[in-house]
Design a protein around this motif. Structure first.
Motif, PDB file in Angstrom:
ATOM      1  N   PRO A   1     -10.237 -44.805  68.081  1.00 51.13           N
ATOM      2  CA  PRO A   1      -9.746 -43.482  67.688  1.00 51.13           C
ATOM      3  C   PRO A   1      -8.626 -43.346  66.721  1.00 51.13           C
ATOM      4  CG  PRO A   1     -11.269 -42.787  69.573  1.00 51.13           C
ATOM      5  CD  PRO A   1     -10.173 -44.011  69.689  1.00 51.13           C
TER       6      PRO A   1
ATOM      7  N   SER B   1     -14.219 -39.783  60.770  1.00 49.01           N
ATOM      8  CA  SER B   1     -15.382 -40.277  59.863  1.00 49.01           C
ATOM      9  C   SER B   1     -15.160 -38.794  58.785  1.00 49.01           C
ATOM     10  CB  SER B   1     -16.931 -39.564  60.878  1.00 49.01           C
ATOM     11  OG  SER B   1     -16.390 -38.171  61.714  1.00 49.01           O
TER      12      SER B   1
ATOM     13  N   LEU C   1     -13.052 -36.482  64.864  1.00 52.30           N
ATOM     14  CA  LEU C   1     -12.409 -37.962  64.771  1.00 52.30           C
ATOM     15  C   LEU C   1     -13.015 -38.684  66.244  1.00 52.30           C
ATOM     16  CD1 LEU C   1      -8.779 -37.749  64.180  1.00 52.30           C
ATOM     17  CD2 LEU C   1      -9.846 -39.404  64.108  1.00 52.30           C
ATOM     18  N   ASP C   2     -14.188 -38.185  66.253  1.00 50.92           N
ATOM     19  CA  ASP C   2     -14.971 -37.762  67.463  1.00 50.92           C
ATOM     20  C   ASP C   2     -16.347 -38.346  67.576  1.00 50.92           C
ATOM     21  OD1 ASP C   2     -16.604 -36.722  69.577  1.00 50.92           O
ATOM     22  OD2 ASP C   2     -15.084 -38.002  70.580  1.00 50.92           O
ATOM     23  N   THR C   3     -17.667 -39.219  67.778  1.00 49.67           N
ATOM     24  CA  THR C   3     -19.105 -39.181  67.259  1.00 49.67           C
ATOM     25  C   THR C   3     -19.810 -38.002  67.592  1.00 49.67           C
ATOM     26  OG1 THR C   3     -19.413 -40.734  68.845  1.00 49.67           O
ATOM     27  CG2 THR C   3     -19.111 -42.126  67.297  1.00 49.67           C
TER      28      THR C   3
ATOM     29  N   VAL D   1     -16.412 -42.959  62.104  1.00 52.49           N
ATOM     30  CA  VAL D   1     -15.170 -43.159  62.915  1.00 52.49           C
ATOM     31  C   VAL D   1     -14.509 -44.680  63.710  1.00 52.49           C
ATOM     32  CG1 VAL D   1     -13.604 -42.414  64.954  1.00 52.49           C
ATOM     33  CG2 VAL D   1     -15.477 -40.771  64.629  1.00 52.49           C
TER      34      VAL D   1
ATOM     35  N   VAL E   1     -12.420 -46.588  64.976  1.00 48.32           N
ATOM     36  CA  VAL E   1     -11.921 -47.093  65.830  1.00 48.32           C
ATOM     37  C   VAL E   1     -11.303 -48.338  66.290  1.00 48.32           C
ATOM     38  CG1 VAL E   1     -12.637 -47.090  68.338  1.00 48.32           C
ATOM     39  CG2 VAL E   1     -14.006 -45.336  66.739  1.00 48.32           C
TER      40      VAL E   1
ATOM     41  N   SER F   1     -14.142 -49.069  58.814  1.00 50.02           N
ATOM     42  CA  SER F   1     -14.611 -48.731  60.118  1.00 50.02           C
ATOM     43  C   SER F   1     -16.360 -49.409  60.605  1.00 50.02           C
ATOM     44  CB  SER F   1     -14.866 -47.158  59.617  1.00 50.02           C
ATOM     45  OG  SER F   1     -16.133 -47.041  59.036  1.00 50.02           O
TER      46      SER F   1
END
Length: 393
Positions: free
Chosen positions: A182, A186, A264-266, A301, A303, A339
């Motif tokens: 990441p 998002s 920064l994390d789904t 996000v 990645v 992304s």
């Protein structure tokens, strides 16, 4: 380092025309899906150098394809082309000729850098496979990457990996920064509309005050990150706009809030949505106000895949040395529609320093005083050429 030094020197001698090209694009900025002049310029240059050119993907997108040898291996390199609706400040000779529009994010430089590499690659046929140069429209919030993919980008131009770069103000000019996993956040856009009962400011008990409800919601939203998100993870909730009323003695019937929500994390992204929706509804109800929420999912996000990131970092290290390369840089809470391409194809999105404090135009992007640093065209193009030679060896 010998090959890298030679390539860097060769590019430094050849970028003059691309500095002028960059400044020409800068002077004629075009907003999302309006990049007709820029796309025509890109197409003409690619055809001149022997590329097969396809236009019209994502409305104004361009793909230049160059095939060499017999290998089925393929590589995609992407640059964005669109400008921003900002009134440019300053007195540079190449300042925007269209008031209210400017290249405030450096997409003019990204395009010029990839074109510089395209010319050198075409002159030095030292690869085996297929190179796709992707010039994308509408990165600035309009989802040009999604549009190009919807038009069959990776079906018509399959890529084993795809890469993109972005300039980064505040970092030494020409310094390359990579990160695996990441890397960028998002970005979701939220509009909250509150409906109460308006009235005279002298008789608040006869009204249902949307201003008080809005203020409470703003404060309560600050607790989502501090009390619901894991402290070791990153999230941002920004209330960028709050509108209610016109006069100091009138309680307004309506109020509107505009939010930018980033993660920064789904999983954190999902959590933020759940908590914001619940909090707004419950806060509004506690004041007797009706709330409606328009949640517009934005960019995902970003990645970077480990193998491709390691390859790109190694190419840069061999080309420029450890003093100019950071193979494990920080995450950023800005967003990028590359992304979506990385959800389909392995690859890496990395940064090139645009210059530290004191460099002309080195303020942050999306600023009226920003300008792309022409000194990074040469190292950027040199990297693209070296990556192509390495990936399609």
């Amino acid at each position: 380092m010998q090959d890298g030094s030679y390539l860097g020197h060769a590019m430094a001698e050849r970028v003059g025309e691309f500095i002028q090209l960059r400044r020409d694009i800068h002077a004629h900025p075009e907003l999302a899906f309006e990049e007709h002049r820029t796309a025509a310029l890109v197409s003409a240059k690619l055809r001149e150098w022997g590329y097969e050119v396809t236009t019209g993907l994502g409305q104004t997108g361009v793909v230049g394809t160059l095939r060499r040898g017999k290998s089925t291996r393929s590589l995609g390199l992407r640059a964005d082309m669109d400008a921003l609706p900002i009134l440019e400040a300053g007195a540079r000779p190449w300042i925007s000729t269209t008031p209210g529009r400017m290249h405030g994010c450096g997409h003019d430089g990204h395009t010029a850098t990839l074109l510089a590499a395209a010319k050198l690659v075409a002159q030095q046929p030292n690869f085996d496979g297929t190179l796709h140069l992707i010039f994308q429209p509408a990165e600035e919030g309009a989802g040009g990457a999604v549009q190009m993919m919807a038009d069959g980008l990776f079906e018509w131009f399959p890529c084993d990996a795809v890469f993109a770069m972005h300039n980064m103000p505040g970092i030494e000019a020409g310094r390359f920064v990579f990160r695996s996993g990441p890397t960028m956040a998002s970005s979701d856009n939220v509009t909250i509309h509150l409906k109460g009962r308006g009235g005279h400011g002298a008789f608040p008990h006869q009204s249902v005050d949307t201003v008080v409800a809005a203020a409470s919601i703003v404060m309560a939203l600050q607790t989502v990150v501090s009390r619901n998100v894991d402290p070791l993870k990153t999230a941002v909730i920004t209330v960028g706009s709050l509108h209610a009323g016109e006069a100091n003695n009138v309680i307004p019937e309506d109020a509107r809030l505009e939010l930018s929500v980033r993660a920064l994390d789904t999983d954190v992204r999902v959590l933020l949505k759940e908590r914001i929706l619940a909090l707004v509804e419950q806060q509004a109800a506690s004041f007797g106000v009706q709330a409606s929420i328009d949640w517009r999912a934005g960019y995902a996000v970003l990645v970077n895949t480990p193998e491709e990131t390691a390859l790109a970092a190694d190419v840069a290290l061999r080309l420029f040395g450890t003093e100019r390369v950071d193979p494990s840089g920080p995450m950023f809470t800005a967003s990028e529609d590359f992304s979506f391409m990385l959800q389909r194809v392995p690859g890496c999105y990395f940064f090139v320093g645009n210059g530290g404090p004191g460099t002309p135009g080195a303020c942050n992007v999306h600023n009226p005083g920003y300008d792309f640093n022409d000194e990074i065209i040469a190292p950027g193009a040199a990297f693209w050429v070296a990556l192509t030679a390495r990936f399609l060896a």
